[in-house]
Design an enzyme around this catalytic site. Structure first.
Site, PDB file in Angstrom:
ATOM      1  N   THR A 121       0.850  -1.199   0.000  1.00 33.12           N
ATOM      2  CA  THR A 121       0.000   0.000   0.000  1.00 33.12           C
ATOM      3  C   THR A 121       0.877   1.237   0.000  1.00 33.12           C
ATOM      4  O   THR A 121       1.692   1.422   0.910  1.00 33.12           O
ATOM      5  CB  THR A 121      -0.912   0.003   1.243  1.00 33.12           C
ATOM      6  OG1 THR A 121      -1.644  -1.214   1.215  1.00 33.12           O
ATOM      7  CG2 THR A 121      -1.859   1.175   1.227  1.00 33.12           C
ATOM      8  N   GLU A 151      -3.260  -4.752  -3.031  1.00 34.27           N
ATOM      9  CA  GLU A 151      -3.857  -5.920  -2.368  1.00 34.27           C
ATOM     10  C   GLU A 151      -5.013  -5.478  -1.490  1.00 34.27           C
ATOM     11  O   GLU A 151      -4.990  -4.374  -0.960  1.00 34.27           O
ATOM     12  CB  GLU A 151      -2.792  -6.660  -1.544  1.00 34.27           C
ATOM     13  CG  GLU A 151      -2.013  -5.801  -0.535  1.00 34.27           C
ATOM     14  CD  GLU A 151      -2.700  -5.624   0.789  1.00 34.27           C
ATOM     15  OE1 GLU A 151      -3.644  -6.372   1.073  1.00 34.27           O
ATOM     16  OE2 GLU A 151      -2.286  -4.724   1.543  1.00 34.27           O
ATOM     17  N   GLU A 155      -6.314  -9.947   6.972  1.00 33.13           N
ATOM     18  CA  GLU A 155      -5.610 -10.977   7.740  1.00 33.13           C
ATOM     19  C   GLU A 155      -6.637 -11.952   8.305  1.00 33.13           C
ATOM     20  O   GLU A 155      -7.724 -11.546   8.724  1.00 33.13           O
ATOM     21  CB  GLU A 155      -4.808 -10.331   8.880  1.00 33.13           C
ATOM     22  CG  GLU A 155      -3.565  -9.665   8.361  1.00 33.13           C
ATOM     23  CD  GLU A 155      -2.741  -9.040   9.473  1.00 33.13           C
ATOM     24  OE1 GLU A 155      -2.774  -9.543  10.602  1.00 33.13           O
ATOM     25  OE2 GLU A 155      -2.071  -8.039   9.182  1.00 33.13           O
ATOM     26  N   LEU A 250     -19.668  -2.049  10.571  1.00 30.99           N
ATOM     27  CA  LEU A 250     -20.443  -1.174  11.458  1.00 30.99           C
ATOM     28  C   LEU A 250     -20.478  -1.771  12.864  1.00 30.99           C
ATOM     29  O   LEU A 250     -21.408  -1.517  13.614  1.00 30.99           O
ATOM     30  CB  LEU A 250     -21.875  -1.016  10.924  1.00 30.99           C
ATOM     31  CG  LEU A 250     -22.075  -0.037   9.760  1.00 30.99           C
ATOM     32  CD1 LEU A 250     -23.555   0.036   9.379  1.00 30.99           C
ATOM     33  CD2 LEU A 250     -21.574   1.370  10.105  1.00 30.99           C
ATOM     34  N   GLY A 257      -7.510  -1.746  14.591  1.00 31.65           N
ATOM     35  CA  GLY A 257      -6.053  -1.814  14.746  1.00 31.65           C
ATOM     36  C   GLY A 257      -5.492  -2.494  13.517  1.00 31.65           C
ATOM     37  O   GLY A 257      -6.101  -2.447  12.449  1.00 31.65           O
ATOM     38  N   CYS A 260      -2.890  -2.058   8.701  1.00 36.96           N
ATOM     39  CA  CYS A 260      -3.354  -1.244   7.559  1.00 36.96           C
ATOM     40  C   CYS A 260      -4.122   0.011   7.942  1.00 36.96           C
ATOM     41  O   CYS A 260      -3.699   1.123   7.606  1.00 36.96           O
ATOM     42  CB  CYS A 260      -4.210  -2.098   6.644  1.00 36.96           C
ATOM     43  SG  CYS A 260      -3.274  -3.363   5.795  1.00 36.96           S
ATOM     44  N   LYS A 320      -7.531  -8.505  15.873  1.00 33.33           N
ATOM     45  CA  LYS A 320      -8.828  -9.090  15.499  1.00 33.33           C
ATOM     46  C   LYS A 320      -8.677 -10.608  15.558  1.00 33.33           C
ATOM     47  O   LYS A 320      -7.554 -11.114  15.697  1.00 33.33           O
ATOM     48  CB  LYS A 320      -9.243  -8.624  14.110  1.00 33.33           C
ATOM     49  CG  LYS A 320      -8.338  -9.129  12.996  1.00 33.33           C
ATOM     50  CD  LYS A 320      -8.940  -8.785  11.654  1.00 33.33           C
ATOM     51  CE  LYS A 320      -8.266  -9.569  10.560  1.00 33.33           C
ATOM     52  NZ  LYS A 320      -8.830  -9.328   9.261  1.00 33.33           N
TER      53      LYS A 320
HETATM   54  C1  UDX Z   1      -7.747  -4.459   6.151  1.00 25.25           C
HETATM   55  C2  UDX Z   1      -8.657  -4.402   4.914  1.00 25.25           C
HETATM   56  O1  UDX Z   1      -9.938  -4.979   5.220  1.00 25.25           O
HETATM   57  C3  UDX Z   1      -8.000  -5.105   3.742  1.00 25.25           C
HETATM   58  O2  UDX Z   1      -8.820  -4.996   2.576  1.00 25.25           O
HETATM   59  C4  UDX Z   1      -6.665  -4.411   3.529  1.00 25.25           C
HETATM   60  O3  UDX Z   1      -6.024  -4.712   2.386  1.00 25.25           O
HETATM   61  C5  UDX Z   1      -5.784  -4.582   4.758  1.00 25.25           C
HETATM   62  O4  UDX Z   1      -6.464  -3.957   5.835  1.00 25.25           O
HETATM   63  P1  UDX Z   1      -7.201  -6.177   8.068  1.00 25.25           P
HETATM   64  O5  UDX Z   1      -6.415  -5.051   8.671  1.00 25.25           O
HETATM   65  O6  UDX Z   1      -6.580  -7.514   7.977  1.00 25.25           O
HETATM   66  O7  UDX Z   1      -7.643  -5.802   6.576  1.00 25.25           O
HETATM   67  O8  UDX Z   1      -8.515  -6.370   8.940  1.00 25.25           O
HETATM   68  P2  UDX Z   1     -10.070  -5.975   8.890  1.00 25.25           P
HETATM   69  O9  UDX Z   1     -10.859  -7.207   8.963  1.00 25.25           O
HETATM   70  O10 UDX Z   1     -10.367  -5.044   7.789  1.00 25.25           O
HETATM   71  O11 UDX Z   1     -10.235  -5.232  10.297  1.00 25.25           O
HETATM   72  C6  UDX Z   1      -9.442  -4.102  10.643  1.00 25.25           C
HETATM   73  C7  UDX Z   1      -9.750  -3.633  12.039  1.00 25.25           C
HETATM   74  O12 UDX Z   1     -11.043  -3.064  12.120  1.00 25.25           O
HETATM   75  C8  UDX Z   1      -9.715  -4.726  13.115  1.00 25.25           C
HETATM   76  O13 UDX Z   1      -9.062  -4.224  14.246  1.00 25.25           O
HETATM   77  C9  UDX Z   1     -11.174  -4.991  13.408  1.00 25.25           C
HETATM   78  O14 UDX Z   1     -11.385  -5.475  14.719  1.00 25.25           O
HETATM   79  C10 UDX Z   1     -11.759  -3.603  13.227  1.00 25.25           C
HETATM   80  N1  UDX Z   1     -13.191  -3.602  12.904  1.00 25.25           N
HETATM   81  C11 UDX Z   1     -13.633  -4.159  11.748  1.00 25.25           C
HETATM   82  C12 UDX Z   1     -14.097  -3.001  13.770  1.00 25.25           C
HETATM   83  O15 UDX Z   1     -13.718  -2.482  14.830  1.00 25.25           O
HETATM   84  N2  UDX Z   1     -15.419  -2.969  13.421  1.00 25.25           N
HETATM   85  C13 UDX Z   1     -15.875  -3.504  12.264  1.00 25.25           C
HETATM   86  O16 UDX Z   1     -17.095  -3.433  12.019  1.00 25.25           O
HETATM   87  C14 UDX Z   1     -14.953  -4.120  11.400  1.00 25.25           C
END
Ligand code: UDX
Length: 434
Positions: A121, A151, A155, A250, A257, A260, A320
C-alpha cells in the site's frame, strides 16, 4: 508465468502462495536469511488459516521457491511484485525506503524486460518514484514498466481474499502491462478494474480509509447511544439494512487496529495535506479511534473505582480474531494504561501470546495464562478485547464462579446483556445499555 516477489511479509507470502496455487512459477525473495530458510522448509512465519498447507503443497509441486539471492530473484520473474513494508513515519507519512530499495535491486540485476508491480500500500505517485529510481540506477538501457496492483487482503482471510477477491485492480500505462496482468489473474474469477496508475494507488488508500471511517462513524454514534441509553447494535443493524450503507464494518467497540487502517488513514491524511486539501475528516477518524481506549478505561474505572492492585484478566490480544498479529492492537494501549494505574494483569489469547510476550515479558504485574479459564481465577474484572469464537462460546457460569467479582468489560460487544445480568454479572458493553 514467471513471477518474483520481493518482500516476504504478510502480503508477499500470501501473494507468492496464491500465485503459485493458480499455476505460476514463483520465486520469493527476502533479505531475512532465517525467514527464507524456514519458508523453504514450508514453515510460514505468519499465522494465516489455510496458508501452511498451500505453502507446502506448492513447494512440493515445484511451483514455489524462496531465495536470498537478489540476482537469482530478479533474473527469475518477468513480473516482479514489490511487497516490502511501508511503515508510518512520525508525521504520519509512509516510509517508502524499502520500496526504493526494492527498485534499486531490480535496477542492479535486471537482465531483460520486467514488469515491476507495486502491491504494497503506497501513496499516489509512488510508481513514478519507482520509475525514476529505476532510470537513475540502471547501468545499461533495459526495457521495464511499472504498474500498480493493490492488495485487499484481510488478515485471517487472506488466502480466500486472494483466490476469491471482490475485484482485482490493475493500474497500468500500456497495453502490454495490461495484457500481462490480465493473463496472470486469468484463473481467478473476479471483475478486473483497469485504470491508470495514480487511480489504482488512490483506490487502495481510499478503500481502507473508507472502511476505517465506517468504523469510527459507528463508534461516534456508539458514544451518543451510551450517553442516551440507546443501543448501538440495533442502530447499526437497522442502518446496515439500507443497501446503500451495508451492514459490514459497522461493529462498534474498542476500534480498529492492525497493520493497515491506522497507517493508511494517517498516510492518506498526509497525502491530502501535501496537496493543500482539507482531509480533516480522516484526522477525526483517527481521533475517534484513539478515544475508544478512554471509553473502555472509563468503564473499567466505573466498575472497579481504583485500579491500583486490582487483578484484571484480558481475553484477546490480537487486533482481530484468527490472527496472531498485535500490530496497533487496542490491547497494547489498554495494557499500558492499566499498568500505569497500578493494576495487575493476566493475559490470554489463543495465538498471539508469544508476540505480546516480546513487548511485555512476564513480571510481577503481568502474567500470561495457558488457558482462557485459568486466566480468570480470583480476578476482579474480565476485559474482552478480541472477538475470538471461543470467547463468544464461553461457559459463562464457569466464568462467574472462577472470578472474585463477576464483572465483564466488553470491548467487542460479544455478550447478551440480559443473559449476563441473569447470571449475576455486572456487564459493561460499548454503546449499549448495560
Ligand atoms: C484491512 C482491509 O480490510 C483489507 O482490505 C486491507 O487490504 C488490509 O487492511 P485487516 O487489517 O486484515 O484488513 O482487517 P479488517 O478485517 O479489515 O479489520 C481491521 C480492524 O477493524 C480490526 O481491528 C477490526 O477489529 C476492526 N473492525 C472491523 C471493527 O472495529 N469494526 C468492524 O465493524 C470491522
Amino acid at each position: 508465468m514467471k513471477v518474483t516477489i520481493i518482500g516476504l511479509g504478510y502480503v508477499g507470502i500470501t501473494t507468492a502462495v496464491g500465485l503459485s496455487e493458480i499455476g505460476h512459477d514463483v520465486l520469493g525473495y527476502d533479505i531475512d536469511i532465517k525467514r527464507v530458510k524456514e519458508l523453504k522448509k514450508g514453515n510460514s512465519p505468519i499465522f494465516e488459516p489455510g496458508l501452511d498447507e498451500l505453502l507446502k503443497n506448492n513447494i512440493q509441486s515445484g511451483r514455489l521457491d524462496f531465495t536470498t539471492s537478489p540476482e537469482e530473484a530478479i533474473h527469475h520473474g518477468d513480473i516482479i511484485f514489490i511487497c516490502t513494508g511501508t511503515p508510518s513515519r512520525e508525521d504520519g507519512s509512509a516510509d517508502l525506503t524499502q520500496v526504493e530499495g526494492a527498485a534499486k535491486t531490480v535496477a542492479k540485476y535486471i537482465n531483460g524486460y520486467k514488469l515491476i508491480v507495486e502491491k504494497s500500500t503506497v501513496p499516489v505517485k509512488t510508481a513514478q518514484w519507482i520509475e525514476r529510481t529505476m532510470k537513475l540506477y540502471l547501468k545499461k538501457h533495459t526495457e521495464f514498466e511499472v504498474a500498480s496492483n493493490p492488495e485487499f487482503l484481510k488478515e485471517g482471510d487472506a488466502i480466500r481474499d486472494f483466490l476469491k477477491p471482490d475485484r482485482i485492480v490493475i493500474g497500468v500505462n500500456s497495453s502490454k502491462a495490461k495484457r500481462m496482468l490480465k493473463e496472470l489473474y486469468k484463473p481467478i474469477k473476479a471483475p478486473i478494474v483497469v485504470t491508470d496508475i495514480n487511480t489504482a494507488e488512490i483506490i487502495k488508500h481510499a478503500s481502507n480509509a473508507f472502511l476505517a471511517m465506517k468504523i469510527s462513524f459507528i463508534n461516534m454514534i456508539s458514544d451518543l447511544c451510551e450517553a442516551t441509553g440507546a443501543d448501538v447494535e440495533l442502530v447499526a443493524k437497522a442502518m446496515g439494512m439500507d443497501k446503500r450503507i451495508g451492514k459490514q464494518f459497522l461493529r462498534a467497540g474498542i476500534g480498529y487496529g492492525g497493520s493497515c487502517f491506522p497507517k493508511d488513514v494517517k498516510a492518506l491524511y498526509y497525502v491530502g495535506s501535501q496537496y493543500g486539501l482539507n482531509f480533516e475528516l480522516l484526522k477525526n477518524v483517527h481521533e475517534i479511534n484513539e478515544s475508544r481506549i478512554d471509553v473502555l478505561m472509563s468503564h473499567l474505572k466505573k466498575a472497579l473505582w481504583n485500579l491500583k492492585d486490582k487483578n484484571i484478566a484480558i481475553w484477546g490480544l490480537s487486533f482481530k480474531p484468527n490472527t496472531d498479529d498485535i500490530r496497533e492492537a487496542p490491547s497494547l494501549k489498554v495494557i499500558k494504561r492499566v499498568l500505569q494505574e497500578g493494576g495487575n494483569l493476566t493475559l490470554y489469547d489463543p495465538v498471539a501470546t508469544d508476540n505480546m510476550k516480546r513487548v511485555y515479558p512476564e513480571n510481577e504485574h503481568i502474567k500470561y495464562a495457558n488457558d482462557m479459564y485459568e486466566a480468570l481465577k480470583d480476578k476482579e474484572a474480565l476485559v474482552v478485547l478480541t472477538e475470538w469464537d471461543i470467547f463468544k462460546q464461553a461457559d459463562l457460569e464457569k466464568v462467574r464462579d472462577l472470578m472474585l467479582t463477576p464483572i465483564i468489560i466488553d470491548g467487542r460487544n460479544i455478550y447478551n446483556s440480559k443473559k449476563l445480568k441473569k447470571l449475576g454479572f455486572e456487564y459493561y458493553p460499548m454503546g449499549r445499555p448495560a
